[in-house]
Structure formats: structure tokens, C-alpha cells
Design an enzyme around this catalytic site. Structure first.
Site, PDB file in Angstrom:
ATOM      1  N   THR A 121      -0.739  -0.053  -8.286  1.00  0.00           N
ATOM      2  CA  THR A 121      -0.572   1.043  -7.345  1.00  0.00           C
ATOM      3  C   THR A 121       0.908   1.295  -7.051  1.00  0.00           C
ATOM      4  OG1 THR A 121      -0.914   1.613  -5.017  1.00  0.00           O
ATOM      5  CG2 THR A 121      -0.926  -0.712  -5.538  1.00  0.00           C
ATOM      6  N   ASP A 122       1.213   2.521  -6.632  1.00  0.00           N
ATOM      7  CA  ASP A 122       2.595   2.820  -6.221  1.00  0.00           C
ATOM      8  C   ASP A 122       2.958   2.117  -4.909  1.00  0.00           C
ATOM      9  OD1 ASP A 122       1.033   4.359  -4.492  1.00  0.00           O
ATOM     10  OD2 ASP A 122       2.005   6.271  -4.983  1.00  0.00           O
ATOM     11  N   GLU A 123       1.944   1.592  -4.204  1.00  0.00           N
ATOM     12  CA  GLU A 123       2.229   0.971  -2.907  1.00  0.00           C
ATOM     13  C   GLU A 123       3.038  -0.311  -3.024  1.00  0.00           C
ATOM     14  OE1 GLU A 123      -0.939   0.639  -0.174  1.00  0.00           O
ATOM     15  OE2 GLU A 123      -1.760   2.606  -0.655  1.00  0.00           O
ATOM     16  N   TYR A 148      -2.979  -5.486   1.568  1.00  0.00           N
ATOM     17  CA  TYR A 148      -3.457  -4.929   0.293  1.00  0.00           C
ATOM     18  C   TYR A 148      -2.318  -4.810  -0.716  1.00  0.00           C
ATOM     19  CZ  TYR A 148      -4.410  -1.284  -3.139  1.00  0.00           C
ATOM     20  OH  TYR A 148      -4.493  -0.570  -4.307  1.00  0.00           O
ATOM     21  N   LYS A 152      -1.515  -6.687  -4.400  1.00  0.00           N
ATOM     22  CA  LYS A 152      -1.366  -5.952  -5.669  1.00  0.00           C
ATOM     23  C   LYS A 152       0.000  -6.287  -6.291  1.00  0.00           C
ATOM     24  CE  LYS A 152      -3.792  -3.406  -7.364  1.00  0.00           C
ATOM     25  NZ  LYS A 152      -4.939  -3.610  -8.295  1.00  0.00           N
ATOM     26  N   PRO A 190     -12.613  11.785   1.001  1.00  0.00           N
ATOM     27  CA  PRO A 190     -14.078  11.788   1.186  1.00  0.00           C
ATOM     28  C   PRO A 190     -14.494  11.625   2.645  1.00  0.00           C
ATOM     29  CG  PRO A 190     -13.444  10.303  -0.571  1.00  0.00           C
ATOM     30  CD  PRO A 190     -12.182  10.743   0.073  1.00  0.00           C
ATOM     31  N   ASN A 247      -0.579  14.585   5.095  1.00  0.00           N
ATOM     32  CA  ASN A 247      -2.003  14.446   5.413  1.00  0.00           C
ATOM     33  C   ASN A 247      -2.520  15.633   6.219  1.00  0.00           C
ATOM     34  OD1 ASN A 247      -1.976  12.003   4.105  1.00  0.00           O
ATOM     35  ND2 ASN A 247      -1.733  10.784   5.971  1.00  0.00           N
TER      36      ASN A 247
HETATM   37  P1  NAD Z   1     -12.894   0.778  -5.317  1.00  0.00           P
HETATM   38  O1  NAD Z   1     -12.796  -0.003  -4.055  1.00  0.00           O
HETATM   39  O2  NAD Z   1     -13.559   2.111  -5.320  1.00  0.00           O
HETATM   40  O3  NAD Z   1     -13.666  -0.105  -6.420  1.00  0.00           O
HETATM   41  C1  NAD Z   1     -13.385  -1.462  -6.603  1.00  0.00           C
HETATM   42  C2  NAD Z   1     -14.489  -2.062  -7.490  1.00  0.00           C
HETATM   43  O4  NAD Z   1     -14.160  -3.428  -7.753  1.00  0.00           O
HETATM   44  C3  NAD Z   1     -15.883  -2.064  -6.836  1.00  0.00           C
HETATM   45  O5  NAD Z   1     -16.853  -1.621  -7.754  1.00  0.00           O
HETATM   46  C4  NAD Z   1     -16.103  -3.520  -6.462  1.00  0.00           C
HETATM   47  O6  NAD Z   1     -17.469  -3.890  -6.451  1.00  0.00           O
HETATM   48  C5  NAD Z   1     -15.316  -4.224  -7.560  1.00  0.00           C
HETATM   49  N1  NAD Z   1     -14.893  -5.577  -7.162  1.00  0.00           N
HETATM   50  C6  NAD Z   1     -14.272  -5.945  -6.005  1.00  0.00           C
HETATM   51  N2  NAD Z   1     -14.062  -7.265  -6.008  1.00  0.00           N
HETATM   52  C7  NAD Z   1     -14.528  -7.741  -7.193  1.00  0.00           C
HETATM   53  C8  NAD Z   1     -14.588  -9.034  -7.782  1.00  0.00           C
HETATM   54  N3  NAD Z   1     -14.114 -10.124  -7.139  1.00  0.00           N
HETATM   55  N4  NAD Z   1     -15.131  -9.161  -9.017  1.00  0.00           N
HETATM   56  C9  NAD Z   1     -15.616  -8.073  -9.669  1.00  0.00           C
HETATM   57  N5  NAD Z   1     -15.613  -6.834  -9.142  1.00  0.00           N
HETATM   58  C10 NAD Z   1     -15.073  -6.674  -7.925  1.00  0.00           C
HETATM   59  O7  NAD Z   1     -11.423   0.858  -5.880  1.00  0.00           O
HETATM   60  P2  NAD Z   1     -10.666   2.064  -6.620  1.00  0.00           P
HETATM   61  O8  NAD Z   1     -10.133   2.982  -5.614  1.00  0.00           O
HETATM   62  O9  NAD Z   1     -11.505   2.552  -7.717  1.00  0.00           O
HETATM   63  O10 NAD Z   1      -9.417   1.258  -7.223  1.00  0.00           O
HETATM   64  C11 NAD Z   1      -9.518   0.655  -8.513  1.00  0.00           C
HETATM   65  C12 NAD Z   1      -8.175   0.051  -8.879  1.00  0.00           C
HETATM   66  O11 NAD Z   1      -7.181   1.061  -8.896  1.00  0.00           O
HETATM   67  C13 NAD Z   1      -7.675  -1.009  -7.903  1.00  0.00           C
HETATM   68  O12 NAD Z   1      -7.054  -2.026  -8.658  1.00  0.00           O
HETATM   69  C14 NAD Z   1      -6.655  -0.284  -7.050  1.00  0.00           C
HETATM   70  O13 NAD Z   1      -5.689  -1.153  -6.549  1.00  0.00           O
HETATM   71  C15 NAD Z   1      -6.088   0.677  -8.060  1.00  0.00           C
HETATM   72  N6  NAD Z   1      -5.511   1.942  -7.549  1.00  0.00           N
HETATM   73  C16 NAD Z   1      -6.258   2.726  -6.721  1.00  0.00           C
HETATM   74  C17 NAD Z   1      -5.744   3.959  -6.308  1.00  0.00           C
HETATM   75  C18 NAD Z   1      -6.546   4.892  -5.423  1.00  0.00           C
HETATM   76  O14 NAD Z   1      -6.036   5.948  -5.046  1.00  0.00           O
HETATM   77  N7  NAD Z   1      -7.791   4.578  -5.088  1.00  0.00           N
HETATM   78  C19 NAD Z   1      -4.467   4.356  -6.724  1.00  0.00           C
HETATM   79  C20 NAD Z   1      -3.717   3.497  -7.563  1.00  0.00           C
HETATM   80  C21 NAD Z   1      -4.272   2.300  -7.974  1.00  0.00           C
HETATM   81  O1  DAU Z   2      -1.094   5.042  -3.320  1.00  0.00           O
HETATM   82  C1  DAU Z   2      -2.158   4.452  -3.994  1.00  0.00           C
HETATM   83  C2  DAU Z   2      -3.129   3.870  -2.999  1.00  0.00           C
HETATM   84  O2  DAU Z   2      -3.815   4.975  -2.422  1.00  0.00           O
HETATM   85  C3  DAU Z   2      -4.120   2.886  -3.620  1.00  0.00           C
HETATM   86  O3  DAU Z   2      -3.422   1.763  -4.059  1.00  0.00           O
HETATM   87  C4  DAU Z   2      -5.200   2.462  -2.613  1.00  0.00           C
HETATM   88  O4  DAU Z   2      -6.171   1.662  -3.248  1.00  0.00           O
HETATM   89  C5  DAU Z   2      -5.856   3.704  -2.061  1.00  0.00           C
HETATM   90  O5  DAU Z   2      -6.789   3.345  -1.049  1.00  0.00           O
HETATM   91  C6  DAU Z   2      -4.803   4.636  -1.471  1.00  0.00           C
HETATM   92  O6  DAU Z   2      -4.181   4.034  -0.308  1.00  0.00           O
HETATM   93  P1  DAU Z   2      -3.866   4.900   1.014  1.00  0.00           P
HETATM   94  O7  DAU Z   2      -3.784   3.946   2.134  1.00  0.00           O
HETATM   95  O8  DAU Z   2      -2.757   5.843   0.761  1.00  0.00           O
HETATM   96  O9  DAU Z   2      -5.250   5.763   1.055  1.00  0.00           O
HETATM   97  P2  DAU Z   2      -6.229   6.182   2.236  1.00  0.00           P
HETATM   98  O10 DAU Z   2      -7.252   7.074   1.614  1.00  0.00           O
HETATM   99  O11 DAU Z   2      -6.718   5.018   3.013  1.00  0.00           O
HETATM  100  O12 DAU Z   2      -5.293   7.047   3.180  1.00  0.00           O
HETATM  101  C7  DAU Z   2      -4.525   8.143   2.693  1.00  0.00           C
HETATM  102  C8  DAU Z   2      -3.654   8.638   3.835  1.00  0.00           C
HETATM  103  O13 DAU Z   2      -4.492   9.235   4.836  1.00  0.00           O
HETATM  104  C9  DAU Z   2      -2.879   7.549   4.542  1.00  0.00           C
HETATM  105  O14 DAU Z   2      -1.632   8.082   4.963  1.00  0.00           O
HETATM  106  C10 DAU Z   2      -3.740   7.221   5.762  1.00  0.00           C
HETATM  107  C11 DAU Z   2      -4.337   8.561   6.108  1.00  0.00           C
HETATM  108  N1  DAU Z   2      -5.684   8.566   6.728  1.00  0.00           N
HETATM  109  C12 DAU Z   2      -6.667   7.820   6.159  1.00  0.00           C
HETATM  110  C13 DAU Z   2      -7.946   7.855   6.674  1.00  0.00           C
HETATM  111  C14 DAU Z   2      -9.057   7.016   6.072  1.00  0.00           C
HETATM  112  C15 DAU Z   2      -5.924   9.391   7.801  1.00  0.00           C
HETATM  113  O15 DAU Z   2      -5.036  10.102   8.308  1.00  0.00           O
HETATM  114  N2  DAU Z   2      -7.196   9.452   8.311  1.00  0.00           N
HETATM  115  C16 DAU Z   2      -8.224   8.705   7.784  1.00  0.00           C
HETATM  116  O16 DAU Z   2      -9.369   8.803   8.297  1.00  0.00           O
END
Ligand code: NAD
Ligand code: DAU
Length: 333
Positions: A121-123, A148, A152, A190, A247
Site C-alpha cells: 500500500t502507499d500508506e 495497519y 504492511k 461502500p 473526502n
Molecule cells: P480485504 O480486507 O477486502 O480482503 C482481505 C482478504 O484476506 C479476506 O478475504 C480475508 O478473509 C483474507 N485474510 C485475512 N487474513 C487472512 C489469513 N491469515 N490467511 C488467509 N486469508 C486471510 O482487503 P483488500 O482491500 O482486498 O486488500 C487486499 C490487499 O491489498 C491487502 O494486502 C491490502 O493491504 C492491499 N491494498 C489495499 C488497498 C485498498 O484500497 N483496499 C490499496 C492498496 C493495497
Molecule cells: O491507500 C491505500 C489504503 O487505502 C489501503 O492500504 C487500505 O487497505 C485501505 O483500507 C485504504 O485505507 P484508508 O484508510 O485510506 O481507507 P478508508 O476507506 O478506511 O478511508 C478512506 C478515507 O475516508 C480516509 O481518509 C478516512 C475517511 N473515512 C472513512 C470512513 C470509513 C471517512 O471520512 N468516513 C468513513 O466513514
């Protein structure tokens, strides 16, 4: 024909990646997923059974990981605890899955000399000021803020060490915020869409001025496949689609697209340690590997995503009440 092991593909990005892989290549795919609260087996419904095998298991389980890696040509590792807010209330599962789980996979790919792609992640880079002209690049130092993002960052560093010390054939990608179908209702977009579908109001943390760099999940999938196929061993690639938005603007657009007044949202308690801004410079990926995003029209992508949640209530409904109860308990509902 390559045999892919994809971890965490009952979740949001992993499932979209597997769909992309099965529709654009002739690969065979094995999914390893623990089915935590964030995983849903139904997310993979409708994909070709003859090329997809689902294994319910934990990436920290060295025996199952060894068996599956031994039978694979490529591992793409998505599985993680992924939600910042959860990491503030209960950090341990993040340490266990994100760090011990990655370690377990690395030891297995080391034993079998298997190609490994690590999803990050970029975080890991921390955050930027709103007016900073610089964006994150492959050279930005790590400076994670939350439990988190620190786990990562730790897992990325394990990958780098296993490349250098043991010659593991690995690549890493750090992507910005994804949106699209099958994202859990705990996440920002969502959550707001389903709040409005339920007759409620979007919830903005703080003043809503934090900026995220949005990318459609389909573009993330195509980038990961490109890196897994052609990326240079040991290299890191940043994935982003020039999608910076604050946001508040995102919430106002959700409301407009759903036919509500643009100011019909609530400000709620801010996230502790809330990163202010992320922004990705993906020049390396574009110039070295020729990747381009194809879904860069955020308004159109968001409208499609709203339609998806409207049409797929059966997929998200079961998680909604428990998710909102968690937010209510910390003053964010
Ligand atoms: P998500 O939470 O939707 O899905 C995570 C999945 O991993 C789930 O299906 C869960 O059951 C599975 N899981 C969790 N722990 C596990 C374990 N111990 N063994 C096997 N499976 C396990 O996550 P996501 O948003 O799809 O993120 C996927 C990857 O992408 C992560 O590595 C996250 O850090 C990275 N990422 C996410 C975002 C984003 O915007 N969501 C952005 C950049 C990177
Ligand atoms: O940047 C990549 C990351 O993006 C991934 O590594 C993470 O897995 C993914 O969850 C996401 O992290 P964020 O913390 O940026 O995502 P989140 O959807 O939780 O929140 C996005 C922004 O919106 C953040 O600034 C917090 C804000 N927020 C979030 C929620 C749930 C709100 O303002 N209201 C809300 O209800």
C-alpha cells in the site's frame, strides 16, 4: 499454462484480480483464504470451476502454505488485515496476518524458488501536506502512521530482506486507494453508498479535507498482472491513476449521483492519527512496463459502483449492521 496461488482472494482486490486473471489468461488459480469477517466465498461465484480451486486456510499455517506453494509457479499475496480503523481498536491480528503470514509465505517460496508478488500500500510512506508538490515514488522513505500501515511496511521489508539475503524472486507493488465492486461496507465509499441506500447519511471523519488517490480496482488488477509477468526481480513499483480527491468532494459526488442534496452528510469523530494526503507517482510502472490505467474517469466509475451496490444488496447486507455498530461504539456513526 501458469499455476497461480492467490492469497486473500475472497476479499475485495484479490477476488477482482482472480476474475481479471481468469478472463484475460489461461492460468489455473488456487485461492488460499481464511474467510475472516472480510472474506466471502460467494465473491468468487460464477468463475470457471475447471481453472479455480478454493482452499479455506490461514497464511500463517506453514503446512498448508508449503503444500500449496509447492504446486504453484507464481504466488500473488493479497491476504491481509486491511482496515485502518480496526487496527486502532485491535492491532494483534494485523501483526499476525500481515507480518507472520508474509514470513510464512516467504519461507515457502524460498524453499521452492517460486516467483512471488507482494501486494502493498502507499500508506507505508506516511502522508503528505495538502500543498506538497511531491508525490510518493519508489524512493520515498518509509514512515507509516497506523498499526495497519506499520505492519504492511514491516512485511515489505521482510520481502526486501528475503530477496537480498536468500535470492527470493520477488516483486513488490504499493498501490493507492481502490474502489469498485465487492469492497467491504466498512470502507469509505461502500459505507457511504450503502448508508444512502438505507435512507441514512454519509459520515465524514473530521472536516473531510483528507485526500486519497483513487484507482479503480480493475486498473490495480491489470497493473499487478503486468508486474507479476514482466516486473524486474527485486523491484518495487508504485501503482496509481492520478485520482486525488478530498473526502468531502467524494461524499458530495456520491450524494449527487444518488439524487440527494450534496450537503446531506454528517461530520463525525476523526480517526486517530489520520493520514492527511496520499499521492502516487507511477512513472516507473508506466515507462518501464508500459502500463496505463483504463478506468480513470472517477465519476463514471463511481456511478457504476453505486449501481453495483444497488443491484447486489444480497452480497453486502449481512455485514452492514455489525459494521455500523462498530462505528457507533467509537462515535463515528
Ligand atoms: P480485504 O480486507 O477486502 O480482503 C482481505 C482478504 O484476506 C479476506 O478475504 C480475508 O478473509 C483474507 N485474510 C485475512 N487474513 C487472512 C489469513 N491469515 N490467511 C488467509 N486469508 C486471510 O482487503 P483488500 O482491500 O482486498 O486488500 C487486499 C490487499 O491489498 C491487502 O494486502 C491490502 O493491504 C492491499 N491494498 C489495499 C488497498 C485498498 O484500497 N483496499 C490499496 C492498496 C493495497
Ligand atoms: O491507500 C491505500 C489504503 O487505502 C489501503 O492500504 C487500505 O487497505 C485501505 O483500507 C485504504 O485505507 P484508508 O484508510 O485510506 O481507507 P478508508 O476507506 O478506511 O478511508 C478512506 C478515507 O475516508 C480516509 O481518509 C478516512 C475517511 N473515512 C472513512 C470512513 C470509513 C471517512 O471520512 N468516513 C468513513 O466513514
Amino acid at each position: 499454462m501458469s499455476r497461480f496461488l492467490v492469497t486473500g482472494a475472497a476479499g475485495f482486490i484479490g477476488s477482482n484480480f482472480v476474475r481479471h486473471l481468469l478472463t484475460t489468461t489461461d492460468a489455473r488459480v488456487t485461492v488460499l483464504d481464511k474467510l475472516t469477517y472480510a472474506g466471502d466465498r460467494r465473491t468468487l461465484d460464477g468463475l470457471p470451476d475447471d481453472r479455480l480451486t478454493f482452499v479455506h486456510g490461514d497464511i500463517c499455517d506453514a503446512e498448508v502454505v508449503d503444500r500449496l506453494v509447492a504446486a504453484s509457479d507464481v504466488v500473488v499475496h493479497f491476504a491481509a488485515e486491511s482496515h485502518n480503523d480496526n487496527s486502532l481498536s485491535e492491532p494483534w491480528p494485523f501483526v499476525e496476518t500481515n507480518i507472520v503470514g508474509t514470513y510464512t509465505l516467504l519461507e515457502a517460496v524460498r524453499r521452492y524458488d517460486t516467483r512471488y508478488h507482494h501486494i502493498s500500500t502507499d500508506e507505508v510512506f506516511g502522508d503528505l501536506e495538502l500543498d506538497d508538490p511531491e508525490r510518493f515514488s519508489e524512493d520515498t522513505p518509509y514512515n507509516p502512521s497506523s498499526p495497519y500501515s506499520s505492519t504492511k511496511a514491516g512485511s515489505d521489508l521482510l520481502v526486501r530482506a528475503w530477496v537480498r539475503s536468500f535470492g527470493v524472486r520477488a516483486t513488490i507493488s504499493n498501490c493507492s486507494n481502490n474502489y469498485g465492486p465487492f469492497q467491504h461496507v466498512e470502507k469509505f465509499i461502500p459505507r457511504q453508498i450503502t448508508n444512502v441506500l438505507d435512507g441514512g447519511r454519509p459520515k465524514l471523519y473530521g472536516q473531510g479535507r483528507n485526500v486519497r488517490d483513487w484507482i479503480h480496482v480493475e486498473d490495480h488488477s491489470s497493473a499487478v498482472l503486468r508486474i507479476a509477468e514482466r516486473g524486474e526481480i527485486g523491484a518495487t513499483y508504485l501503482i496509481g491513476a492520478d485520482g486525488e480527491q478530498n473526502n468531502r468532494d467524494v461524499v458530495e459526488l456520491v450524494l449527487e449521483l444518488m439524487g440527494r442534496p450534496r450537503d446531506a452528510y454528517d461530520l463525525v469523530t476523526d480517526r486517530a492519527g489520520h493520514d492527511l494526503r496520499y499521492a502516487i507517482d507511477s512513472t516507473r510502472l508506466r515507462t518501464e512496463l508500459g502500463w496505463q490505467p483504463r478506468f480513470a474517469d472517477f465519476r463514471a466509475g463511481l456511478a457504476d459502483t453505486i449501481d453495483w451496490y444497488r443491484a447486489n444488496e444480497g452480497w453486502w447486507r449481512g455485514q452492514k449492521a455489525a459494521t455500523e455498530a462498530k462505528y457507533a461504539a467509537v462515535g463515528q456513526a
